[in-house]
Enzyme design. Structure first.
Site, PDB file in Angstrom:
ATOM      1  CB  SER A  60      -0.939   0.008   1.213  1.00  0.00           C
ATOM      2  OG  SER A  60      -0.198  -0.094   2.415  1.00  0.00           O
ATOM      3  N   GLY A 103      -2.116  -4.199   1.044  1.00  0.00           N
ATOM      4  CA  GLY A 103      -2.277  -5.423   1.815  1.00  0.00           C
ATOM      5  C   GLY A 103      -1.325  -6.529   1.432  1.00  0.00           C
ATOM      6  CG  ASN A 105       0.834  -5.265   4.468  1.00  0.00           C
ATOM      7  OD1 ASN A 105       0.251  -4.567   5.281  1.00  0.00           O
ATOM      8  ND2 ASN A 105       0.915  -4.943   3.180  1.00  0.00           N
ATOM      9  CG  ASP A 129      -4.464   4.751   7.888  1.00  0.00           C
ATOM     10  OD1 ASP A 129      -3.517   5.466   8.221  1.00  0.00           O
ATOM     11  OD2 ASP A 129      -4.496   4.126   6.812  1.00  0.00           O
ATOM     12  CG  HIS A 174      -1.645   3.515   4.740  1.00  0.00           C
ATOM     13  ND1 HIS A 174      -2.637   2.913   5.492  1.00  0.00           N
ATOM     14  CD2 HIS A 174      -1.048   2.523   4.032  1.00  0.00           C
ATOM     15  CE1 HIS A 174      -2.638   1.615   5.237  1.00  0.00           C
ATOM     16  NE2 HIS A 174      -1.692   1.357   4.371  1.00  0.00           N
TER      17      HIS A 174
END
Length: 206
Positions: free
Chosen positions: A21, A58, A86, A167, A170
């Protein structure tokens, strides 16, 4: 007048950005994502480069490994590999992440595609045994394959909340700009090592 910087390439250099991402530009308009901001920054330096966005939100190192052949269909001249965040967030085995990245880097080497490895650092909350094993992945592989290493993709961003999306994970557009600014010298060094780099002619007044 026209100041020649380097011989013009017939076609722009193709730079593959294989990642998750962070490469894909999660939560951002396309023009604010990493690949587009990097492409623009390279153009400002006189490089004619198409940055191929092969980031999948992801994705783990296993995901990147599985889709590598697809990503190479565009026949890139060089590559940036940004994977592993991840794996770390899920607490996956660092040895497996290293094996996946090893396979990716070996494939790129076999195809003679110069590569910049972008590293990741594990969260201290995962404990020292895990972080020590995870953090060693990138320098170990860079040494094994004699690759340039950008040690921490989120350098200058990870701990600055003003550069992170709501979030908490990011980078926002400003955060991406910081990433691009910091990684740019490593990317231009990679491109300068290519036999026919795509660098344009810069026109100045006078």
């Amino acid at each position: 007048m026209t100041v020649p910087t380097r011989a013009n390439a017939a076609q722009p250099v193709k730079l593959l950005a294989l990642g998750d991402s962070l490469t894909a530009g999660y939560g951002l308009p396309e023009q604010q994502g990493f690949t587009r901001q990097l492409e623009k920054a390279l153009a400002a330096k006189g490089y004619s480069v198409t940055v191929i966005n092969a980031g999948v939100s992801g994705d783990t190192t296993a995901g990147g490994r599985a889709r590598l052949d697809w990503a190479l269909a565009d026949k890139p001249d060089a590559a940036i590999v940004e994977l592993g965040a991840n794996d770390m967030l899920r607490g996956l085995d660092p040895d497996q992440a290293k094996a996946n990245l090893d396979t990716i880097l070996k494939s790129l080497k076999d195809r003679r595609i110069p590569t910049l490895l972008a590293g990741m650092l594990a969260s201290p909350s995962l404990g020292k045994p895990y972080t020590d094993r995870f953090n060693a992945i990138y320098p170990d592989l860079a040494k094994a394959y004699d690759l340039p290493l950008y040690p921490f993709f989120l350098d200058g961003v990870a701990l600055d909340r003003s550069l992170i999306q709501p979030d908490g994970m990011h980078p926002n557009a400003q955060g991406v700009a910081v990433i691009v600014e910091r990684i740019l010298p490593s990317v231009t060094a990679l491109l300068d090592g290519l036999p026919n780099i795509g660098k344009t002619t810069v026109k100045t007044g006078g």
